[in-house]
Scaffold this motif. Structure first.
Motif, PDB file in Angstrom:
ATOM      1  N   GLY A 160     -12.353  -7.214  -0.062  1.00  0.00           N
ATOM      2  CA  GLY A 160     -11.558  -6.173   0.577  1.00  0.00           C
ATOM      3  C   GLY A 160     -11.415  -6.380   2.074  1.00  0.00           C
ATOM      4  N   LEU A 161     -12.532  -6.667   2.753  1.00  0.00           N
ATOM      5  CA  LEU A 161     -12.464  -6.927   4.195  1.00  0.00           C
ATOM      6  C   LEU A 161     -11.686  -8.202   4.485  1.00  0.00           C
ATOM      7  CD1 LEU A 161     -13.772  -5.238   6.531  1.00  0.00           C
ATOM      8  CD2 LEU A 161     -14.579  -4.657   4.257  1.00  0.00           C
ATOM      9  N   GLY A 217      -7.999  -7.502   4.474  1.00  0.00           N
ATOM     10  CA  GLY A 217      -7.595  -6.826   5.696  1.00  0.00           C
ATOM     11  C   GLY A 217      -7.462  -7.787   6.860  1.00  0.00           C
ATOM     12  N   THR A 238     -13.864 -10.399   8.402  1.00  0.00           N
ATOM     13  CA  THR A 238     -14.403  -9.089   8.784  1.00  0.00           C
ATOM     14  C   THR A 238     -13.505  -8.463   9.855  1.00  0.00           C
ATOM     15  OG1 THR A 238     -15.727  -9.712  10.733  1.00  0.00           O
ATOM     16  CG2 THR A 238     -16.727 -10.058   8.555  1.00  0.00           C
ATOM     17  N   HIS A 275      -4.432  -1.106   6.545  1.00  0.00           N
ATOM     18  CA  HIS A 275      -4.726  -1.728   5.245  1.00  0.00           C
ATOM     19  C   HIS A 275      -6.076  -1.222   4.739  1.00  0.00           C
ATOM     20  CE1 HIS A 275      -6.092  -4.860   2.450  1.00  0.00           C
ATOM     21  NE2 HIS A 275      -4.824  -5.208   2.299  1.00  0.00           N
ATOM     22  N   ALA A 276      -7.067  -1.205   5.636  1.00  0.00           N
ATOM     23  CA  ALA A 276      -8.413  -0.787   5.247  1.00  0.00           C
ATOM     24  C   ALA A 276      -8.454   0.690   4.892  1.00  0.00           C
ATOM     25  CB  ALA A 276      -9.398  -1.083   6.383  1.00  0.00           C
ATOM     26  N   ARG A 277      -7.675   1.521   5.593  1.00  0.00           N
ATOM     27  CA  ARG A 277      -7.692   2.956   5.305  1.00  0.00           C
ATOM     28  C   ARG A 277      -7.086   3.272   3.948  1.00  0.00           C
ATOM     29  NH1 ARG A 277      -6.319   4.933  11.530  1.00  0.00           N
ATOM     30  NH2 ARG A 277      -8.509   4.868  12.202  1.00  0.00           N
ATOM     31  N   THR A 296      -9.785   2.274   1.572  1.00  0.00           N
ATOM     32  CA  THR A 296     -10.867   3.253   1.565  1.00  0.00           C
ATOM     33  C   THR A 296     -10.468   4.486   0.781  1.00  0.00           C
ATOM     34  OG1 THR A 296     -11.630   2.444   3.705  1.00  0.00           O
ATOM     35  CG2 THR A 296     -12.423   4.599   3.016  1.00  0.00           C
ATOM     36  N   LYS A 350      -6.357   8.391   2.906  1.00  0.00           N
ATOM     37  CA  LYS A 350      -7.735   8.089   3.277  1.00  0.00           C
ATOM     38  C   LYS A 350      -8.613   9.327   3.169  1.00  0.00           C
ATOM     39  CE  LYS A 350     -11.495   7.028   5.754  1.00  0.00           C
ATOM     40  NZ  LYS A 350     -12.623   7.935   6.039  1.00  0.00           N
ATOM     41  N   GLU A 391     -13.993   3.671   8.445  1.00  0.00           N
ATOM     42  CA  GLU A 391     -12.556   3.432   8.689  1.00  0.00           C
ATOM     43  C   GLU A 391     -11.876   4.644   9.317  1.00  0.00           C
ATOM     44  OE1 GLU A 391     -11.793   0.551   8.628  1.00  0.00           O
ATOM     45  OE2 GLU A 391     -13.322  -0.273   7.314  1.00  0.00           O
TER      46      GLU A 391
END
Length: 598
Positions: free
Chosen positions: A128-129, A132, A161, A293-295, A298, A397, A440
């Motif tokens: 996942g990281l 991103g 990361t 992307h990460a939000r 999450t 999110k 996040e």
């Protein structure tokens, strides 16, 4: 530990019947994403998650990551599972074909991530990281950087990361202390300490590519002076392979409440060699590509862990015998009835089901917007999709993780005392989910982003872009024979949403604290109305299928029953959130700070 089974029927319902992904793929020119291809991806992804990742979930939680003098070892089986994932081409599913990816739509990557995180959230953090980091490099990196890093990350040989947080600052990135000093060769010496770095050090890939926020010597103060740098664990050599070790190290890993098999690291950079990505002092803009992307990812975690918890709770509720139904025995051949006959257990299960399936619809709608934003050749269509994404991201999110946490708590509650016992696996899902409303960008920050930046900051433009969709839907379905009462309720709330926003805006002109005081309840109100819209979209399709005598009647009847539950038992929560918003900031800010002291 609950046995995870990918909810393929529900996924296909959204893909094929509600949102018509095949037609959208065709319209966007994604010719490789045929129904057969998508079906194969779902089936094979489900097998990998059910058979490889899910069995590692509890053992990973119990074993945790190990730290020894800068070296992090992941739990047994994690490294082998990642190698299998990479070998299967899953890392490159939605990656650019120019750098070795399959070039399939971004939505397919997001849908795959649902199955991955539902089966093993800790393991899911590693790819996942990386995804991103890849998105940020792809959007802002030079061609040389893309060729060097994206090709190897797509293969799964290198991972990535994002390094933002420091010991003295989290959300307030304008006060970071990490520094980047230019060198004569065009690289930079990066020095500083970053904390809470997911997958910052591990043994699953041959190199780790850190994206690090730092400030140049002459940088302006605050967030306008932040730059972004690529700082690999091992510097690439002449042919792009792994070269000498960079001057960075993992100082320790955190001992956490949940996601224990995900290495959360303290990373020390001691004049490590870094390479500027994007323009100087524009790093926050670059990082937002990765953060958005990460939000979204999450937000999906709330859905994923809620789904895993629901599956365990349903099986248990059908097997566990306790007391008799109030209306008389339902299993007279047994000493007691299964607990699923009791109304309170039904309340918990239906709440979980309504949140999970509603959040899945929201997530897949958002995934479709990602495709449009990346693939559409129509500039106006891309802009509309990007505006909707900007508006929906904080809702995804925050609302999805808050309701996901509620769902995992309810799943544990269904088990009663057994839910509190580690061997059943339900408490792990609660622990794993608890971080999602925090990292996040905390959900409080997401709420400020939604109300302050996205809604009031755009003078209501982004809000109107979404409420217009709801308005048009309600107009089209106003005379629906079976659903018109619910359509009218949604239309009234949609109108009220605009009125509530206007009230906040007017109050904030006199007192800026009104925005902060209203924001969390405003976001939750927005989330409940948003899910009501998607539940009605699903209900309309289910009703059409039943009327036409198509498909599995029981599946569509369940959709209609769950929609009815949502409108009668969950959507009324909007009234309390509205009342809290209208209460204003005075009751929050009246008490002097010293009165909070012990």
């Amino acid at each position: 530990m609950p046995e995870y089974k990918a909810p393929l029927r529900d996924m296909r319902f959204l893909l094929d019947e509600v949102f018509d992904f095949p037609a959208r793929y065709a319209a966007l020119g994604a010719s490789d994403a045929t129904p057969d291809m998508v079906g194969a991806i779902l089936e094979e992804g489900a097998k990998f998650c059910e058979q490889v990742l899910a069995p590692l979930n509890r053992s990973g939680d119990e074993e945790e990551c190990r730290f020894d003098n800068g070296v992090v070892t992941t739990p047994k089986g994690f490294k082998e599972a990642f190698a299998q994932y990479a070998e299967g081409g899953w890392m490159g599913l939605s990656a650019d074909a120019a750098y070795g990816g399959q070039g399939l739509p971004h939505s397919l990557g997001l849908i795959l991530s649902e199955m991955v995180a539902s089966s093993n959230q800790s393991w899911a953090m590693y790819p996942g990281l990386t995804h991103g980091a890849m998105s940020a490099i792809h959007a802002h990196g030079s061609e040389e950087q893309k060729q060097t890093y994206l090709t190897r990350m797509t293969e799964g040989r290198w991972t990535g990361t994002m390094c933002l947080t420091e010991p003295h600052c989290g959300t307030d990135l304008g006060i970071i202390k990490t520094r980047a000093v230019p060198r004569a060769d065009g690289s930079y010496a990066i020095s500083g300490t970053k904390i809470f770095i997911s997958a910052g050090e591990h043994d699953m890939s041959e190199n780790i590519v850190h994206l690090v926020l730092a400030k140049l010597p002459d940088a302006p103060a605050g967030t306008k002076g932040i730059s972004l740098f690529i700082v690999p664990k091992f510097l690439p050599n002449a042919d792009g392979g792994v070269g000498e070790r960079n001057a960075l190290s993992c100082g320790s890993i955190e001992h956490k409440m949940g996601i224990k098999a995900s290495a959360t690291c303290v990373m020390n950079f001691d004049e490590a060699t870094g390479f500027l990505i994007g323009e100087p002092n524009k790093g926050l803009n670059c990082m937002f590509t990765m953060m958005n992307h990460a939000r979204l990812g999450t937000g999906m975690q709330g859905l994923c862990l809620g789904e895993a918890s629901y599956q365990g709770a349903v099986r248990y509720a059908n097997d566990r015998l306790q007391m008799r139904a109030l209306t008389g025995p339902k299993a007279p051949d047994k000493p007691a009835d299964p607990i699923i006959v009791h109304p309170d257990v039904r309340r918990m299960l239906l709440t979980m089901k309504a949140f999970n399936e509603g959040n899945r619809a929201l997530a897949y709608f958002t995934a479709q917007l990602l495709d449009v934003a990346h693939l559409s050749e129509d500039a106006a269509e891309r802009e509309e999709a990007e505006n909707l994404l900007a508006f929906l991201t904080p809702i995804c999110k925050a609302f999805m993780t808050d309701t996901g946490l509620e769902a995992t708590n309810l799943g544990m509650q269904v088990f009663g005392g057994h839910g509190y016992i580690r061997e059943w696996g339900m408490e792990q899902l609660v622990r794993d989910c608890r971080i999602a409303p925090i990292y996040e960008g905390t959900n409080g920050i997401q709420a400020l982003d939604l109300l302050g930046r996205k809604v009031l900051g755009s003078q209501g433009k982004l809000l109107r872009g979404f409420t217009k969709l709801i308005h048009k839907f309600c107009e089209a379905q106003a005379e629906h024979p079976q659903l018109k009462a619910q359509v009218a309720e949604l239309a009234a709330l949609n109108k009220e949403w605009g009125e509530l926003t206007l009230k906040i805006g007017q109050a904030a002109m006199k007192n800026p604290d009104e925005v902060g005081a209203a924001s969390v309840d405003y976001l939750m109100y927005a989330g409940y109305v948003t899910l009501a819209y998607f539940w009605l979209r699903m209900a309309v399709v289910a009703r059409q299928k039943l009327d036409a005598g198509e498909g599995e009647a029981a599946f569509y009847q369940a959709k209609l029953a769950t929609c009815d539950f949502y409108f009668k038992r969950l959507l009324p929560r909007t009234a309390s959130h509205r009342a809290a918003v209208e209460a204003g900031s005075e009751c929050l800010m009246r008490l002097e700070a010293e009165h909070f002291m012990l």
